[in-house]
Design a protein around this motif. Structure first.
Motif, PDB file in Angstrom:
ATOM      1  N   ASN A   1       0.833  -1.209   0.000  1.00  0.00           N
ATOM      2  CA  ASN A   1       0.000   0.000   0.000  1.00  0.00           C
ATOM      3  C   ASN A   1       0.867   1.258   0.000  1.00  0.00           C
ATOM      4  N   SER A   2       1.978   1.229   0.723  1.00  0.00           N
ATOM      5  CA  SER A   2       2.892   2.375   0.752  1.00  0.00           C
ATOM      6  C   SER A   2       3.476   2.638  -0.624  1.00  0.00           C
ATOM      7  N   ILE A   3       3.844   1.577  -1.327  1.00  0.00           N
ATOM      8  CA  ILE A   3       4.404   1.725  -2.677  1.00  0.00           C
ATOM      9  C   ILE A   3       3.322   2.178  -3.651  1.00  0.00           C
ATOM     10  N   GLU A   4       2.138   1.615  -3.526  1.00  0.00           N
ATOM     11  CA  GLU A   4       1.024   1.979  -4.414  1.00  0.00           C
ATOM     12  C   GLU A   4       0.694   3.468  -4.343  1.00  0.00           C
ATOM     13  N   ALA A   5       0.948   4.087  -3.207  1.00  0.00           N
ATOM     14  CA  ALA A   5       0.632   5.505  -3.030  1.00  0.00           C
ATOM     15  C   ALA A   5       1.615   6.423  -3.772  1.00  0.00           C
ATOM     16  N   LEU A   6       2.712   5.871  -4.269  1.00  0.00           N
ATOM     17  CA  LEU A   6       3.738   6.665  -4.942  1.00  0.00           C
ATOM     18  C   LEU A   6       3.369   6.915  -6.395  1.00  0.00           C
ATOM     19  N   SER A   7       4.099   7.825  -7.024  1.00  0.00           N
ATOM     20  CA  SER A   7       3.884   8.089  -8.446  1.00  0.00           C
ATOM     21  C   SER A   7       4.248   6.857  -9.262  1.00  0.00           C
TER      22      SER A   7
ATOM     23  N   ALA B   1       7.716   2.279 -10.688  1.00  0.00           N
ATOM     24  CA  ALA B   1       8.427   1.550 -11.748  1.00  0.00           C
ATOM     25  C   ALA B   1       9.914   1.426 -11.417  1.00  0.00           C
ATOM     26  N   SER B   2      10.503   2.473 -10.874  1.00  0.00           N
ATOM     27  CA  SER B   2      11.921   2.435 -10.524  1.00  0.00           C
ATOM     28  C   SER B   2      12.181   1.462  -9.379  1.00  0.00           C
ATOM     29  N   LEU B   3      11.282   1.407  -8.413  1.00  0.00           N
ATOM     30  CA  LEU B   3      11.412   0.435  -7.329  1.00  0.00           C
ATOM     31  C   LEU B   3      11.304  -0.994  -7.864  1.00  0.00           C
ATOM     32  N   CYS B   4      10.430  -1.195  -8.833  1.00  0.00           N
ATOM     33  CA  CYS B   4      10.285  -2.520  -9.437  1.00  0.00           C
ATOM     34  C   CYS B   4      11.563  -2.922 -10.163  1.00  0.00           C
ATOM     35  N   VAL B   5      12.169  -1.977 -10.897  1.00  0.00           N
ATOM     36  CA  VAL B   5      13.434  -2.276 -11.574  1.00  0.00           C
ATOM     37  C   VAL B   5      14.483  -2.659 -10.542  1.00  0.00           C
ATOM     38  N   LEU B   6      14.645  -1.847  -9.527  1.00  0.00           N
ATOM     39  CA  LEU B   6      15.643  -2.130  -8.493  1.00  0.00           C
ATOM     40  C   LEU B   6      15.383  -3.480  -7.836  1.00  0.00           C
ATOM     41  N   SER B   7      14.126  -3.812  -7.607  1.00  0.00           N
ATOM     42  CA  SER B   7      13.789  -5.074  -6.936  1.00  0.00           C
ATOM     43  C   SER B   7      14.241  -6.287  -7.738  1.00  0.00           C
TER      44      SER B   7
ATOM     45  N   LEU C   1      14.380   6.945  -7.250  1.00  0.00           N
ATOM     46  CA  LEU C   1      14.821   6.214  -6.056  1.00  0.00           C
ATOM     47  C   LEU C   1      15.093   7.176  -4.903  1.00  0.00           C
ATOM     48  N   ASP C   2      15.566   8.375  -5.222  1.00  0.00           N
ATOM     49  CA  ASP C   2      15.742   9.391  -4.171  1.00  0.00           C
ATOM     50  C   ASP C   2      14.397   9.759  -3.551  1.00  0.00           C
ATOM     51  N   ALA C   3      13.350   9.800  -4.373  1.00  0.00           N
ATOM     52  CA  ALA C   3      12.004  10.067  -3.842  1.00  0.00           C
ATOM     53  C   ALA C   3      11.567   8.936  -2.909  1.00  0.00           C
TER      54      ALA C   3
END
Length: 133
Positions: A20-26, A31-37, A63-65
């Motif tokens: 839910n925390s990730i879903e609240a992001l832009s 997408a950048s978090l998914c790439v990093l993951s 990622l800085d965000a």
């Protein structure tokens, strides 16, 4: 505000809380978090810059965000997921049918770079092979 915190409904499942925390992001930050993951729990800044160039995607500023939201930490030139369940939640946001395709495309993007590096630094080659497996 203490009253706001007490009024917050927290899910019983920690993974759901992080999702839910990730879903609240832009969309870009998600997408950048998914790439990093796809690369595990952490990655060096220099490697992420390489990914930006190869994938033609903006990653570092997104990622800085995520750092500002407490989902990532940056230490010693590496971006780290703040908790393994955050990395898991970000990875699970990728549709199962897309996960293999993403890994394959990342591996194929890195492979020529690994070949160009030649002998010496095998880290890109190992990362590319890992993505292709």
């Amino acid at each position: 505000d203490k009253e706001k915190i007490q009024c917050q409904k927290l899910p019983d499942d920690v993974a759901m809380f992080f999702t839910n925390s990730i879903e609240a992001l832009s969309e870009d930050v998600k997408a950048s978090l998914c790439v990093l993951s796809c690369f595990g729990s952490s990655a060096e800044t220099a490697f992420i810059k390489t990914l930006e160039r190869l994938l033609k995607k903006t990653l570092l500023s997104n990622l800085d965000a995520a750092i500002e939201e407490g989902l990532l930490d940056k230490k010693d030139g590496r971006y780290h997921f703040s908790h393994d369940r955050i990395q898991e939640a970000a990875y699970n946001m990728i549709a199962i049918l897309d996960q293999g395709r993403f890994h394959f495309s990342y591996g194929m993007a890195l492979a020529p770079l690994a070949y160009a590096a030649g002998e010496g630094d095998d880290s890109i080659l190992l990362t590319a092979a890992n993505q292709l497996n």
